[in-house]
Design a protein around this motif. Sequence first.
Motif, PDB file in Angstrom:
ATOM      1  N   ALA A  85      41.679  43.082  35.458  1.00 19.36           N
ATOM      2  CA  ALA A  85      41.485  43.223  37.204  1.00 19.36           C
ATOM      3  C   ALA A  85      42.720  42.411  37.388  1.00 19.36           C
ATOM      4  O   ALA A  85      43.515  42.428  38.335  1.00 19.36           O
ATOM      5  CB  ALA A  85      40.281  42.695  37.569  1.00 19.36           C
ATOM      6  N   ASN A  86      42.743  41.042  36.741  1.00 21.16           N
ATOM      7  CA  ASN A  86      43.552  39.929  36.932  1.00 21.16           C
ATOM      8  C   ASN A  86      45.292  40.662  36.980  1.00 21.16           C
ATOM      9  O   ASN A  86      46.046  40.291  37.801  1.00 21.16           O
ATOM     10  CB  ASN A  86      43.708  38.798  36.337  1.00 21.16           C
ATOM     11  CG  ASN A  86      42.618  38.043  36.699  1.00 21.16           C
ATOM     12  OD1 ASN A  86      41.986  38.138  37.701  1.00 21.16           O
ATOM     13  ND2 ASN A  86      42.071  37.091  35.902  1.00 21.16           N
ATOM     14  N   TYR A  87      45.283  41.564  36.254  1.00 19.25           N
ATOM     15  CA  TYR A  87      46.524  42.252  35.907  1.00 19.25           C
ATOM     16  C   TYR A  87      46.669  43.687  36.880  1.00 19.25           C
ATOM     17  O   TYR A  87      47.444  44.406  36.731  1.00 19.25           O
ATOM     18  CB  TYR A  87      46.874  42.678  34.662  1.00 19.25           C
ATOM     19  CG  TYR A  87      47.208  41.542  33.602  1.00 19.25           C
ATOM     20  CD1 TYR A  87      48.558  41.750  33.214  1.00 19.25           C
ATOM     21  CD2 TYR A  87      46.530  40.640  33.093  1.00 19.25           C
ATOM     22  CE1 TYR A  87      48.949  40.304  32.494  1.00 19.25           C
ATOM     23  CE2 TYR A  87      47.005  39.586  32.594  1.00 19.25           C
ATOM     24  CZ  TYR A  87      48.080  39.634  31.932  1.00 19.25           C
ATOM     25  OH  TYR A  87      48.560  38.639  31.383  1.00 19.25           O
ATOM     26  N   GLY A  88      45.650  43.588  37.814  1.00 17.90           N
ATOM     27  CA  GLY A  88      45.856  44.868  38.589  1.00 17.90           C
ATOM     28  C   GLY A  88      45.273  45.970  38.183  1.00 17.90           C
ATOM     29  O   GLY A  88      45.602  47.163  38.733  1.00 17.90           O
ATOM     30  N   LEU A  89      44.412  46.121  37.068  1.00 14.40           N
ATOM     31  CA  LEU A  89      43.899  47.424  36.407  1.00 14.40           C
ATOM     32  C   LEU A  89      42.459  47.332  36.320  1.00 14.40           C
ATOM     33  O   LEU A  89      41.632  46.332  36.031  1.00 14.40           O
ATOM     34  CB  LEU A  89      44.512  47.442  35.174  1.00 14.40           C
ATOM     35  CG  LEU A  89      46.031  47.468  34.986  1.00 14.40           C
ATOM     36  CD1 LEU A  89      46.476  47.708  33.697  1.00 14.40           C
ATOM     37  CD2 LEU A  89      46.233  49.282  35.641  1.00 14.40           C
ATOM     38  N   ILE A  90      41.868  48.426  36.667  1.00 12.28           N
ATOM     39  CA  ILE A  90      40.196  48.486  36.151  1.00 12.28           C
ATOM     40  C   ILE A  90      40.176  49.947  35.157  1.00 12.28           C
ATOM     41  O   ILE A  90      41.004  50.768  35.384  1.00 12.28           O
ATOM     42  CB  ILE A  90      39.533  48.809  37.654  1.00 12.28           C
ATOM     43  CG1 ILE A  90      39.683  47.739  38.523  1.00 12.28           C
ATOM     44  CG2 ILE A  90      38.137  49.215  37.214  1.00 12.28           C
ATOM     45  CD1 ILE A  90      39.090  48.132  39.889  1.00 12.28           C
ATOM     46  N   HIS A  91      39.461  49.638  34.189  1.00 12.38           N
ATOM     47  CA  HIS A  91      39.375  50.433  33.132  1.00 12.38           C
ATOM     48  C   HIS A  91      38.918  51.886  33.579  1.00 12.38           C
ATOM     49  O   HIS A  91      39.431  52.878  33.470  1.00 12.38           O
ATOM     50  CB  HIS A  91      38.576  50.191  32.001  1.00 12.38           C
ATOM     51  CG  HIS A  91      38.708  50.897  30.665  1.00 12.38           C
ATOM     52  ND1 HIS A  91      37.787  51.788  30.817  1.00 12.38           N
ATOM     53  CD2 HIS A  91      39.398  50.771  29.543  1.00 12.38           C
ATOM     54  CE1 HIS A  91      38.004  52.487  29.593  1.00 12.38           C
ATOM     55  NE2 HIS A  91      38.886  51.862  28.731  1.00 12.38           N
ATOM     56  N   GLY A  92      37.665  52.054  34.233  1.00  6.83           N
ATOM     57  CA  GLY A  92      37.128  53.115  34.819  1.00  6.83           C
ATOM     58  C   GLY A  92      36.287  53.827  34.038  1.00  6.83           C
ATOM     59  O   GLY A  92      35.525  54.608  34.487  1.00  6.83           O
TER      60      GLY A  92
END
Length: 507
Positions: A218-225
């Motif tokens: 999330a810190n890198y702007g991503l959510i696995h999903g």
Amino acid sequence: MKLDCKAIRYLSKDDWRTLVAVEMGMKNHEYVPVSLICNIANLRYGGGKKSINNIHKFKLLFHDARKYDGYKLTYLGYDYLGLKALVSRDIISFVGNQIGVGKESDIYVVANDKNEEMILKLHRLGRVSFKTIKNNRDYLQHRKSASWLYLSRLSALKEFAYMKALYDNGFPVPQPIDCNRHCIVMTRVKGYPLTQIVELRHPRKVYSDLMNLIVRLANYGLIHGDFNEFNIMISDDEEITLIDFPQMVSTSHLNAEYYFDRDVNCIRSYFEKRFNFIGEQYPKFSDYKQSLYNLDVLISASGFTKDLQKDMDDLTKEQDDDDENEENSGDEQTSTTNENESKDNKDNEDEDDDEEEEEDEEDDDEEDDEDVDEEEEEDEKVDNGQMKKKDDGVKEITKNMKGLVNNNRNFKFSDVNEYEPAPIVLRKEFIDEMNVLENVQAEPVVEEDVILDEEALEAERKREQQVRIANRVKKQLTKSQKTRVSARNTAKSRSRTEVKNHINAFI
Ligand SMILES: Nc1ncnc2c1ncn2[C@@H]1O[C@H](COP(=O)(O)OP(=O)(O)OP(=O)(O)O)[C@@H](O)[C@H]1O
């Protein structure tokens, strides 16, 4: 689908050219015409056709000649193209066993010249739906025809781009090695999927590693999903590796919080269920530090641009819609089969009636014909027997028939059994004829010993017609009440005369 690479060594240069030509042709054709394949491959028709036959023999192409002579790539053909490219780049030299199979991919162990083991992941989107692509879609604009292959390629490209970006930023993912078409080559992870682990030595450590990974992403702007036990590998040292990330979304996504919480809860509930570990502390969406880094840029730089993502989303939606339509039409077909069964039956029986009428006429004309089918002779005997029993006058028969007509509205073929024979259904013209007949019967028949004038002739004609129809009705009634439902579309069930006439027509 089994990846059998044995044939690779038997393909000639022309065969490869032809295979690539089919791939190119599929950009705007579902089935690429032979002439176009030869054109693209720059081969003469004879040579091109020979190569096509050769690769078709190895099941690399699918042939369809319903509308024109056309070919399309099978997944095996596409695999061959991918493998060929990877081999010529010296990435892989051997293909080993299949070690995994996902919903949308096949995983193989491969090795290079130095005998270093790697993983080959072949994306196979729509592997089920691919078979059910509508048969009548023979020529299409755009890339829709090749979209499952194209979608698989996009999916592979996306995975490769994410893997590369994550790996470069120190995330625990396999090292991406190369990507071609729908194939990805990566390092082999030493470990087992979390779903296969029965007991952990340090569940607390693994749990917190996983939660940290979610927050770090999330810190890198991503959510696995799709952060679940199937996509996480655990090594003997209880180190985690993320192997699959097909539905990564950005933290700026509208439903980002929902996806984040879902990932967290998925791990929490799994640990509770499997390892009896209740994770009291867990991260919240607000815990992540807003856009510390931006991986989007890195991912684009790896080759998976926003345009491609849009293309992929559009095509996935299109394909899903197509599948839904196909499924619905399938359902509709089955439901309408039931709903319209009586209608169809009526139609069928109408046809049967026609045929029976024709047969009856034939019988009338050719009563003494030697060529009468044995089966029909038997029927005739039964008919005659029953006719004697049912000789209750025209009026009664027509009354019965009318009753049948009305009852038959709810008739279903599935209801037919040996106790309830298939009732007959009359055509509208026939009912009209019967009505006329009833009216005629109501009129008193004039019997006078006078010379036949016009009126008498008319009456005589009507009486004859009445008798003829009555006979026909009787016959039809008794014939159709057979317990057996005849299948008239086979040559066997046709009378010998019919078959003979049919053959004579061609002589
Ligand atoms: N790099 C790898 N090293 C070792 N094994 C792997 C690797 N990648 C995949 N596998 C094995 O292949 C299996 C399926 O892989 P993966 O989850 O990537 O496929 P998938 O089609 O995305 O699966 P699904 O969509 O069903 O989750 C994994 O469970 C794992 O056992």
